[in-house]
Design an enzyme around this catalytic site. Structure first.
Site, mmCIF file in Angstrom:
data_model
loop_
_atom_site.group_PDB
_atom_site.id
_atom_site.type_symbol
_atom_site.label_atom_id
_atom_site.label_comp_id
_atom_site.label_asym_id
_atom_site.label_seq_id
_atom_site.Cartn_x
_atom_site.Cartn_y
_atom_site.Cartn_z
ATOM 1 N N ASP A 45 40.712 46.924 45.957
ATOM 2 C CA ASP A 45 41.077 48.430 45.783
ATOM 3 C C ASP A 45 42.244 48.234 45.068
ATOM 4 O O ASP A 45 42.991 47.094 45.106
ATOM 5 C CB ASP A 45 41.189 49.142 46.965
ATOM 6 C CG ASP A 45 42.235 48.676 48.046
ATOM 7 O OD1 ASP A 45 42.990 47.827 47.674
ATOM 8 O OD2 ASP A 45 42.059 48.955 49.269
ATOM 9 N N ASP B 161 31.446 51.468 50.131
ATOM 10 C CA ASP B 161 32.271 50.596 50.977
ATOM 11 C C ASP B 161 32.821 51.529 52.078
ATOM 12 O O ASP B 161 32.704 52.788 52.124
ATOM 13 C CB ASP B 161 33.314 49.867 50.469
ATOM 14 C CG ASP B 161 34.561 50.833 50.254
ATOM 15 O OD1 ASP B 161 35.473 50.790 51.193
ATOM 16 O OD2 ASP B 161 34.624 51.816 49.343
#
EC number: 2.4.2.29
Length: 390
Positions: A92, A272
């Site tokens: 991320d 996720d």
């Protein structure tokens, strides 16, 4: 590098089956990606992840920047060598973690000024810095720096004007992220992130601007941030299938097993969430027939495994034969209840393995149903079984 190929589609929904080729391997989609915040999926060895079918995992840019730092990462040639994982990794951007710091950070057009939660040092995260960190990590999929639009702040629901301001900043940061990614010559793939809060018109504007920038893949961000479930499902139904059909679509931070199957139906390829690992440590286990609370007293003398249909190490032992198929190699609910009550570390290790296996196996079953042209029937059966209860 990124190559995405669609192998099958479902005629009754937006679901599709594909393969995603990245620098460290091929990923079969739809896929769930276990979260490895600090360079590890909590309590699980890389070998166990491979054995349960994990094809790609997450790393957290912000936390790995804080500890162990980029010098250490660089000395190992990136995150793969550091954590001994030879398959793809997605990182991320660090935006969500910086946003989560609340009063410890200040967001400007240039980036985010904040105090390190580790030692209090004054730090600065910008789109350029995020790209530099992720390039050092050498993750297969890099996420643009975005501002996560909150659902509410101190009880005040984010207005459309506030959501627009946030979305437009994320859009400008997408341009800067892409420019820096290309300047660095990063050989991996950069995804843009659709924002806009709970406002569909803003989501559409964000989507169109990012598609114009021609990213290799796209994510839907800013969901599962405190909004009611029906509003999250509304955005899920609106945004993913409107993204380019020939590129992978990633729904960030979602969610329950039901959310995953619904997300697939809405055209999502990648998911996720910390839910399977976090819930495992807190005694909530996912099974084919609903959620099981291992801390309940009724499990104290229960000889059954967590899920009689499951082939994970916790339920079926090293033989991998489920109880339903005659195996008796796993651990009982009574034993796992006992480990939890005693605070033994083996307890959350086994329950984490089970929950991750459940999520990964669910996605395998989804892929098989799509391959067979039976996703609609699978979806109905899944809902009925989960609603039955354990």
């Amino acid at each position: 590098m990124l190559k995405f190929e669609i192998l099958a589609t479902d005629t009754s929904s937006h679901a599709r089956r594909g393969t995603l080729t990245l620098n460290h391997g091929v990923v079969q989609t739809p896929i769930f990606m276990p979260v490895g915040t600090y360079g590890t999926v909590k309590g699980v060895m890389p070998r166990s992840l491979r054995e349960m079918g994990a094809q790609i995992i997450l790393g957290n840019t912000f936390h790995l920047w804080m500890r162990p730092g980029l010098d250490v990462m660089q000395s190992f040639g990136g995150l793969h060598g550091f954590e001994q994982w030879d398959k793809p990794i997605l990182t991320d951007s660090g935006g969500f973690q910086v946003w989560s710091l609340g009063s410890m950070r200040k967001i400007t057009e240039e980036g985010v000024h904040f105090a390190s939660p580790v030692n209090g040092d004054k730090l600065f995260m910008s789109p350029e810095v995020s790209m530099q960190i992720q390039t050092t990590l050498n993750s297969d999929i890099v996420m643009q720096l975005d501002e996560c639009t909150p659902y509410e702040t101190n009880g005040h629901k984010t207005t459309e004007a506030e959501a627009r301001k946030s979305m437009e900043m994320s859009r400008r940061w997408a341009v800067r992220s892409k420019n820096e990614f290309e300047r660095l010559g990063n050989p991996n793939a950069l995804f843009g992130i659709v924002q806009g809060g709970m406002y569909k018109n803003l989501r559409q504007e964000s989507l169109e601007a990012l598609v114009e920038m021609d990213f290799p893949g796209y994510a839907v961000g800013g969901v599962s941030v405190g909004e009611p479930k029906d509003e999250m499902l509304d955005i899920m139904a609106h945004t993913p299938h409107r993204l380019p059909a020939h590129k992978p679509r990633y729904l960030m931070g979602v969610g329950t097993p039901e959310d995953l199957v619904e997300g697939v139906a809405q055209g999502v390829d990648m998911f996720d969430c910390v839910m399977p690992t976090r819930n495992a440590r807190n005694g909530t286990l996912f099974t084919r027939y609903g959620d099981l609370k291992i801390r309940n007293a009724r499990h104290k003398t229960d000889h059954q495994p967590l899920d009689p249909s499951c082939t994970c190490h916790a339920c079926a032992g090293t033989e991998g034969v489920s109880w339903n198929d005659g195996g008796r190699g796993g651990f009982s609910r009574a034993y796992l209840h006992h480990l939890d009550r005693c605070g033994e570390m083996l307890g959350p290790m086994l329950t984490t393995i089970h929950n991750l296996h459940y999520y990964l196996n669910l996605m395998r079953e989804v892929r098989e149903a799509l391959d067979a042209g039976q996703f609609g029937a699978f979806r109905a059966r899944f809902k009925a079984e989960r609603a039955r209860g354990v």
